[in-house]
Motif scaffolding. Structure first.
Motif, PDB file in Angstrom:
ATOM      1  N   THR A   1      -2.620  -4.740   9.400  1.00  0.00           N
ATOM      2  CA  THR A   1      -3.448  -5.226   8.283  1.00  0.00           C
ATOM      3  C   THR A   1      -2.657  -5.136   6.982  1.00  0.00           C
ATOM      4  O   THR A   1      -2.713  -6.035   6.142  1.00  0.00           O
ATOM      5  CB  THR A   1      -4.732  -4.381   8.162  1.00  0.00           C
ATOM      6  N   ILE A   2      -1.908  -4.058   6.825  1.00  0.00           N
ATOM      7  CA  ILE A   2      -1.072  -3.899   5.631  1.00  0.00           C
ATOM      8  C   ILE A   2      -0.043  -5.034   5.593  1.00  0.00           C
ATOM      9  O   ILE A   2       0.140  -5.675   4.564  1.00  0.00           O
ATOM     10  CB  ILE A   2      -0.322  -2.545   5.642  1.00  0.00           C
ATOM     11  N   TYR A   3       0.593  -5.280   6.736  1.00  0.00           N
ATOM     12  CA  TYR A   3       1.578  -6.365   6.809  1.00  0.00           C
ATOM     13  C   TYR A   3       0.967  -7.700   6.396  1.00  0.00           C
ATOM     14  O   TYR A   3       1.576  -8.486   5.682  1.00  0.00           O
ATOM     15  CB  TYR A   3       2.152  -6.497   8.228  1.00  0.00           C
ATOM     16  N   ARG A   4      -0.252  -7.970   6.874  1.00  0.00           N
ATOM     17  CA  ARG A   4      -0.909  -9.240   6.564  1.00  0.00           C
ATOM     18  C   ARG A   4      -1.169  -9.356   5.062  1.00  0.00           C
ATOM     19  O   ARG A   4      -0.928 -10.392   4.452  1.00  0.00           O
ATOM     20  CB  ARG A   4      -2.209  -9.358   7.359  1.00  0.00           C
ATOM     21  N   ASN A   5      -1.642  -8.271   4.476  1.00  0.00           N
ATOM     22  CA  ASN A   5      -1.887  -8.272   3.030  1.00  0.00           C
ATOM     23  C   ASN A   5      -0.594  -8.449   2.239  1.00  0.00           C
ATOM     24  O   ASN A   5      -0.551  -9.177   1.251  1.00  0.00           O
ATOM     25  CB  ASN A   5      -2.558  -6.961   2.612  1.00  0.00           C
ATOM     26  N   ILE A   6       0.448  -7.758   2.693  1.00  0.00           N
ATOM     27  CA  ILE A   6       1.752  -7.851   2.037  1.00  0.00           C
ATOM     28  C   ILE A   6       2.263  -9.298   2.088  1.00  0.00           C
ATOM     29  O   ILE A   6       2.763  -9.830   1.100  1.00  0.00           O
ATOM     30  CB  ILE A   6       2.752  -6.874   2.715  1.00  0.00           C
ATOM     31  N   ASP A   7       2.107  -9.930   3.243  1.00  0.00           N
ATOM     32  CA  ASP A   7       2.525 -11.333   3.384  1.00  0.00           C
ATOM     33  C   ASP A   7       1.806 -12.237   2.393  1.00  0.00           C
ATOM     34  O   ASP A   7       2.416 -13.108   1.774  1.00  0.00           O
ATOM     35  CB  ASP A   7       2.254 -11.839   4.812  1.00  0.00           C
ATOM     36  N   ASN A   8       0.504 -12.018   2.243  1.00  0.00           N
ATOM     37  CA  ASN A   8      -0.261 -12.807   1.279  1.00  0.00           C
ATOM     38  C   ASN A   8       0.248 -12.596  -0.141  1.00  0.00           C
ATOM     39  O   ASN A   8       0.407 -13.550  -0.899  1.00  0.00           O
ATOM     40  CB  ASN A   8      -1.755 -12.429   1.326  1.00  0.00           C
ATOM     41  N   LEU A   9       0.492 -11.350  -0.492  1.00  0.00           N
ATOM     42  CA  LEU A   9       0.962 -11.035  -1.838  1.00  0.00           C
ATOM     43  C   LEU A   9       2.350 -11.636  -2.088  1.00  0.00           C
ATOM     44  O   LEU A   9       2.639 -12.100  -3.185  1.00  0.00           O
ATOM     45  CB  LEU A   9       0.994  -9.519  -2.051  1.00  0.00           C
ATOM     46  N   LEU A  10       3.172 -11.649  -1.044  1.00  0.00           N
ATOM     47  CA  LEU A  10       4.501 -12.273  -1.160  1.00  0.00           C
ATOM     48  C   LEU A  10       4.364 -13.766  -1.392  1.00  0.00           C
ATOM     49  O   LEU A  10       5.032 -14.342  -2.249  1.00  0.00           O
ATOM     50  CB  LEU A  10       5.324 -12.029   0.110  1.00  0.00           C
TER      51      LEU A  10
END
Ligand SMILES: [Zn+2]
Ligand SMILES: [Zn+2]
Length: 134
Positions: free
Chosen positions: A44-53
């Motif tokens: 979930t953290i990875y998914r959020n990080i991807d969005n922020l990127l």
């Protein structure tokens, strides 16, 4: 409902990075976010990080081959490089980016440049001092 939850996670990660004011690894982000959201999965953290990127709100840095760090951007045009001390893991800003001139030359050859990284490996002056005392 799903959206509210995503917004909360996103905000949490953003404010974490803003307060830290230094690049953080996924593991660090995950362990910090778990204080507020104990059951959050690393995926979930990875998914959020991807969005922020994708939104250009944060930046990604590679250190020592396999370590990836994330850092909040003050503005979308911000461009900075870092060096992390191998021993104490403190982060230091590089004074400038020397790559743009090289990029211009490569671009004249028709190459399309999407991103670049600068990787310098070493230890800070404080750690270097301790090393000498040994
Ligand atoms: Zn150090
Ligand atoms: Zn650069």
């Amino acid at each position: 409902m799903e959206n509210t939850r995503n917004t909360r996670q996103r905000q949490l990660i953003l404010s974490l990075l803003r307060e830290a004011d230094r690049p953080m690894s996924i593991n660090e982000i995950h362990s910090q976010v778990s204080h507020s959201l104990p059951r959050i999965a690393k995926s979930t953290i990875y998914r959020n990080i991807d969005n922020l990127l994708n939104q250009n709100l944060i930046e990604k840095y590679h250190f020592n081959d396999n370590e990836i760090f994330y850092r909040i951007k003050e503005d979308v045009d911000e461009h900075k490089h870092f060096i992390i001390c191998d021993k104490c893991k403190n982060v230091f800003d590089l004074p400038a980016c020397p790559i743009h001139e090289i990029e211009d030359a490569i671009q004249k050859e028709g190459f399309i440049i999407k991103d670049h990284q600068i990787q310098i490996i070493g230890i800070c002056s404080k750690c270097a001092g301790e090393e000498k005392l040994k």
